[in-house]
Scaffold this active site. Structure first.
Site, PDB file in Angstrom:
ATOM      1  N   LYS A  57     -12.158   4.522  -6.829  1.00 60.31           N
ATOM      2  CA  LYS A  57     -11.681   3.233  -6.625  1.00 60.31           C
ATOM      3  C   LYS A  57     -12.308   2.726  -5.306  1.00 60.31           C
ATOM      4  CE  LYS A  57      -7.442   1.954  -5.528  1.00 60.31           C
ATOM      5  NZ  LYS A  57      -5.984   1.683  -5.868  1.00 60.31           N
ATOM      6  N   ASP A  80      24.490 -23.309   5.554  1.00 58.63           N
ATOM      7  CA  ASP A  80      23.250 -23.545   6.504  1.00 58.63           C
ATOM      8  C   ASP A  80      22.249 -22.308   6.041  1.00 58.63           C
ATOM      9  OD1 ASP A  80      24.310 -21.400   7.512  1.00 58.63           O
ATOM     10  OD2 ASP A  80      24.890 -22.069   9.425  1.00 58.63           O
ATOM     11  N   GLY A  81      22.532 -21.607   5.129  1.00 56.74           N
ATOM     12  CA  GLY A  81      21.354 -20.709   4.713  1.00 56.74           C
ATOM     13  C   GLY A  81      21.509 -19.216   5.299  1.00 56.74           C
ATOM     14  N   GLU A  82      22.402 -19.214   6.159  1.00 57.20           N
ATOM     15  CA  GLU A  82      22.826 -17.653   6.722  1.00 57.20           C
ATOM     16  C   GLU A  82      23.465 -16.940   5.820  1.00 57.20           C
ATOM     17  OE1 GLU A  82      24.888 -18.209  10.528  1.00 57.20           O
ATOM     18  OE2 GLU A  82      22.968 -19.347  11.564  1.00 57.20           O
ATOM     19  N   ASP A 109      -7.747   6.853  -8.562  1.00 56.97           N
ATOM     20  CA  ASP A 109      -8.532   6.872  -7.355  1.00 56.97           C
ATOM     21  C   ASP A 109      -8.230   8.355  -6.856  1.00 56.97           C
ATOM     22  OD1 ASP A 109      -6.006   6.713  -6.045  1.00 56.97           O
ATOM     23  OD2 ASP A 109      -6.218   4.705  -5.834  1.00 56.97           O
ATOM     24  N   ARG A 116     -11.542  -0.626  -3.050  1.00 46.44           N
ATOM     25  CA  ARG A 116     -10.942  -1.713  -2.757  1.00 46.44           C
ATOM     26  C   ARG A 116     -11.649  -2.800  -2.063  1.00 46.44           C
ATOM     27  NH1 ARG A 116      -6.164  -3.812  -3.932  1.00 46.44           N
ATOM     28  NH2 ARG A 116      -5.293  -1.916  -4.635  1.00 46.44           N
TER      29      ARG A 116
HETATM   30  O1  LIG Z   1      -1.912  -2.989  -8.464  1.00 46.89           O
HETATM   31  P1  LIG Z   1      -2.687  -2.908  -7.368  1.00 46.89           P
HETATM   32  O2  LIG Z   1      -2.536  -4.421  -6.681  1.00 46.89           O
HETATM   33  O3  LIG Z   1      -3.992  -2.548  -7.681  1.00 46.89           O
HETATM   34  O4  LIG Z   1      -2.157  -2.116  -6.274  1.00 46.89           O
HETATM   35  C1  LIG Z   1      -1.681  -0.784  -6.378  1.00 46.89           C
HETATM   36  C2  LIG Z   1      -2.525   0.283  -5.872  1.00 46.89           C
HETATM   37  O5  LIG Z   1      -3.057   0.050  -4.568  1.00 46.89           O
HETATM   38  C3  LIG Z   1      -2.740   1.306  -3.834  1.00 46.89           C
HETATM   39  O6  LIG Z   1      -3.852   2.086  -3.430  1.00 46.89           O
HETATM   40  P2  LIG Z   1      -4.836   1.546  -2.518  1.00 46.89           P
HETATM   41  O7  LIG Z   1      -5.472   2.813  -1.726  1.00 46.89           O
HETATM   42  O8  LIG Z   1      -6.004   0.850  -3.089  1.00 46.89           O
HETATM   43  O9  LIG Z   1      -3.962   0.579  -1.558  1.00 46.89           O
HETATM   44  P3  LIG Z   1      -3.733   0.677  -0.007  1.00 46.89           P
HETATM   45  O10 LIG Z   1      -4.939   0.239   0.655  1.00 46.89           O
HETATM   46  O11 LIG Z   1      -2.511  -0.534   0.007  1.00 46.89           O
HETATM   47  O12 LIG Z   1      -3.455   1.956   0.257  1.00 46.89           O
HETATM   48  C4  LIG Z   1      -1.872   2.129  -4.926  1.00 46.89           C
HETATM   49  O13 LIG Z   1      -1.931   3.369  -4.545  1.00 46.89           O
HETATM   50  C5  LIG Z   1      -2.122   1.773  -6.170  1.00 46.89           C
HETATM   51  O14 LIG Z   1      -3.460   2.464  -6.712  1.00 46.89           O
END
Ligand SMILES: O=P(O)(O)OC[C@H]1O[C@H](OP(=O)(O)OP(=O)(O)O)[C@H](O)[C@@H]1O
Length: 314
Positions: A190, A35-37, A167, A192
């Site tokens: 960096k 059942d997957g358990e 970063d 994001r």
């Molecule tokens: O391979 P990737 O998908 O680019 O993820 C990896 C990157 O993300 C994280 O930093 P970051 O501060 O950008 O992420 P966070 O916001 O999750 O802390 C981590 O320190 C890497 O630099």
């Protein structure tokens, strides 16, 4: 003697850890019922033992209940102390509510592990907005750092290195690696923009074209951070970089894409991956040999009802 018990997929690392530390290697049987358990059975004697369950937590969801069941069973079978050795610790990145209504998963994940284990030992957890694991985990934790072993690998393998952090967050540990290598270092900026979207901003690097760029990062997941950084470096006339990551999480084809534009991509063995070239087993083994490496463990008692009570720190 400590008993090292690997969860599925962690057998090779656990063997390296047991060998490095002179510990006994235990065995765990796991399977799925029709059942997957999850079915979990310890094949080693637990009574009175200090037991370390070894489970790297990259992609933790499918095996997570088995891990909790294995910890509970170890205690139920009489283990004196049950620790989690997680060379990679998951769910550290959703450390706040970015959009209304989101689960801040780092917190309930930490509560689940804190309820199941007496202590946690890990390497370079992604502490972005938390100052340390004590801010999150209710059990004693030991945080080990891969910087010295990364530096030793770079010093042995990469002549004329220029150490680069992708970063500003990485400044402190990139500086530590560079100091140990005896190489210069720089840190990029960096921005994001999404799970798989990052922008990397470079200073003028014209003075460094003779050096081999060594990009280092704690995690490679989508790979976008390292891929974008590698592209930008080459656009400025630098050589293809050597990429060194602690945790090779590498989603989808991130590794292949990064490898195509890099001189070399290597990682520690915190997450089993073809790029693994630097073992953390000796580092973790020496931490486990230190009786107080993780601080005094909590003492637990199981009442007749099966409830676990906790004494001591945490
Ligand atoms: O391979 P990737 O998908 O680019 O993820 C990896 C990157 O993300 C994280 O930093 P970051 O501060 O950008 O992420 P966070 O916001 O999750 O802390 C981590 O320190 C890497 O630099």
């Amino acid at each position: 003697m400590r008993l090292i018990v690997p969860l599925p997929g962690n057998e090779a690392f656990a063997e390296r850890l047991a060998t490095a530390g002179g510990f006994e290697l235990g065995r765990l049987e796991t399977r799925r019922f029709p059942d997957g358990e999850s079915y979990v059975r310890h094949l080693s004697d637990m009574a009175g033992r200090t037991v370390d369950l070894v489970c790297s937590l990259a992609r933790p969801d499918p095996g997570f209940l088995s891990l909790l069941f294995a910890a509970d069973a170890a205690r139920d079978l009489g283990a004196a102390q049950v620790s989690l050795v997680a060379p990679y610790l998951a769910y550290m990145r959703q450390d706040r509510r970015f959009k209304p209504g989101e689960a801040v998963t780092s917190r309930p994940f930490a509560r689940l592990l804190s309820g199941a284990f007496d202590r946690l030992i890990t390497v370079d957890p992604h502490l972005h907005r938390y100052p340390d694991l004590a801010a999150l985990y209710a059990i004693p934790t030991a945080t080990l750092h891969a910087a010295p072993v990364l530096a030793d690998w770079i010093a042995a393998e990469v002549p004329d290195a220029l150490i680069i952090g992708p970063d500003e967050e990485s400044e402190q540990w990139v500086a530590a690696v560079a100091a140990r290598v005896g190489a210069p270092h720089i840190v990029l900026r960096k921005i994001r923009r999404g799970d798989r979207e990052v922008e990397i901003v470079l200073p003028d690097l014209g003075a460094w074209t003779g050096r081999r760029p060594v990009l280092i990062d704690d995690i490679a997941s989508s790979g976008r951070t390292l891929i974008e950084a590698a592209r930008r470096l080459q656009a400025q006339g630098l050589k293809p970089p050597v990429c060194v990551v602690v945790h090779a999480v590498f989603a989808d084809n991130a590794f292949e894409e990064l490898a195509r534009i890099s001189d070399q991509v290597v990682s520690t063995d915190s997450v089993p991956h073809p790029s693994n070239a630097i073992s953390l087993a000796p580092l973790l083994a020496s931490a486990l040999r230190e009786p107080d490496a993780a601080g005094p463990a909590r003492r637990r008692r199981r009442s007749e009802s099966g409830a676990v009570t906790t004494e001591g720190p945490g």
